[in-house]
Design a protein around this motif. Structure first.
Motif, PDB file in Angstrom:
ATOM      1  N   ARG A  13      45.168 114.459   3.032  1.00 23.11           N
ATOM      2  CA  ARG A  13      46.250 114.275   4.002  1.00 23.11           C
ATOM      3  C   ARG A  13      45.913 114.953   5.319  1.00 23.11           C
ATOM      4  O   ARG A  13      45.180 115.950   5.355  1.00 23.11           O
ATOM      5  N   ASP A  15      47.820 115.380   9.602  1.00 22.97           N
ATOM      6  CA  ASP A  15      49.064 115.215  10.361  1.00 22.97           C
ATOM      7  C   ASP A  15      49.252 113.802  10.894  1.00 22.97           C
ATOM      8  O   ASP A  15      50.354 113.240  10.844  1.00 22.97           O
ATOM      9  N   HIS A  16      48.194 113.213  11.428  1.00 19.93           N
ATOM     10  CA  HIS A  16      48.307 111.879  12.009  1.00 19.93           C
ATOM     11  C   HIS A  16      48.637 110.841  10.936  1.00 19.93           C
ATOM     12  O   HIS A  16      49.518 109.993  11.126  1.00 19.93           O
ATOM     13  N   THR A  18      50.020 111.390   8.088  1.00 18.83           N
ATOM     14  CA  THR A  18      51.363 111.666   7.559  1.00 18.83           C
ATOM     15  C   THR A  18      52.438 111.038   8.439  1.00 18.83           C
ATOM     16  O   THR A  18      53.409 110.454   7.950  1.00 18.83           O
ATOM     17  N   THR A  19      52.258 111.129   9.741  1.00 18.18           N
ATOM     18  CA  THR A  19      53.216 110.527  10.672  1.00 18.18           C
ATOM     19  C   THR A  19      53.263 109.011  10.499  1.00 18.18           C
ATOM     20  O   THR A  19      54.341 108.406  10.447  1.00 18.18           O
ATOM     21  N   ILE A  20      52.105 108.396  10.374  1.00 20.93           N
ATOM     22  CA  ILE A  20      52.022 106.938  10.236  1.00 20.93           C
ATOM     23  C   ILE A  20      52.654 106.472   8.928  1.00 20.93           C
ATOM     24  O   ILE A  20      53.477 105.546   8.913  1.00 20.93           O
ATOM     25  N   THR A  22      54.748 108.060   6.965  1.00 22.76           N
ATOM     26  CA  THR A  22      56.181 108.352   6.889  1.00 22.76           C
ATOM     27  C   THR A  22      56.979 107.278   7.625  1.00 22.76           C
ATOM     28  O   THR A  22      58.022 106.821   7.147  1.00 22.76           O
ATOM     29  N   ALA A  23      56.462 106.869   8.783  1.00 21.27           N
ATOM     30  CA  ALA A  23      57.116 105.787   9.521  1.00 21.27           C
ATOM     31  C   ALA A  23      57.076 104.493   8.724  1.00 21.27           C
ATOM     32  O   ALA A  23      58.050 103.730   8.677  1.00 21.27           O
TER      33      ALA A  23
END
Length: 218
Positions: A13, A15-16, A18-20, A22-23
């Motif tokens: 995992r 951060d980038h 995870t953001t994608i 999650t969206a």
């Protein structure tokens, strides 16, 4: 296998990503699957099917004999609703039947506590993709090329795989859950359209005399 695949996603995992993902999780909610279904239905309802000269002649003769082979525009959309709805309703029933636990809450990036098998998100995506391929491509079968078929199928498979990866990355499903979701979504739609084909065949066979008259006149 489930554990190995799950741990691989957890350990890779960032951060980038995870953001994608999650969206994407919010985008793939069942209510949004219904929204996509609505757009597909609107397209199907407004389409214009292209007929060849022979198809048009046969259709006119069938209409005159009272055994029209074409269906109202809303029929295609109605079958899409039936197919996707059946898959969506089957998902929670299977969750209750299997009662499989989710992966540990400590590693979930979004909290999911209901049954794990099958993945409802993947069921929804697989169902709408399969219905799209059946309904939309059938509507344009007179004009669509092999490349068009290939592109639609590739995009559909990509969408299902992306949904599976999303559920695994977020830590809310085991791999077998997502695989089951793809099978349930696709299989349910195939079954519904199979029933439709049988009903159409039975309807056509119910008026053999009229068909024989058309053949002689042609």
């Amino acid at each position: 296998m489930d554990t190995a695949i799950y741990e691989w996603f957890v350990h890779h995992r960032n951060d980038h990503a995870t953001t994608i993902f999650t969206a994407l999780h919010h985008l793939l909610q069942p209510r949004n699957v219904w929204l996509v279904s609505g757009f597909v239905m609107a397209y199907i309802h407004s389409r214009r099917i292209t007929h060849t000269a022979d198809q048009t002649r046969t259709t006119n003769m069938e209409n005159a004999a009272g055994i029209a082979s074409t269906e109202p525009r809303w029929t295609e959309a109605a079958w899409l609703v039936i197919a996707v709805s059946t898959a969506q309703l089957l998902s929670p029933l299977l969750k209750a039947l299997f009662r499989r636990e989710r992966p540990p809450l400590a590693t979930q990036l979004v909290v999911e506590t209901n049954g794990s098998m099958p993945s409802g998100h993947v069921v929804g995506v697989a169902a709408i993709v399969t219905a799209w391929i059946f309904a939309v491509m059938r509507a344009r079968q007179a004009t669509i090329s092999f490349v068009g078929y290939a592109i639609n199928c590739t995009l559909g498979v990509t969408a299902v795989v992306l949904a599976m990866v999303d559920r695994l990355y977020l830590g809310v499903h085991w791999f077998s859950d997502t695989l089951a979701g793809a099978v349930v979504g696709t299989g349910t739609v195939l079954t519904v359209y199979g029933v439709r084909a049988l009903l159409r065949r039975a309807r056509r066979r119910s008026k053999p005399a009229a068909r024989f008259a058309i053949k002689n006149r042609a």
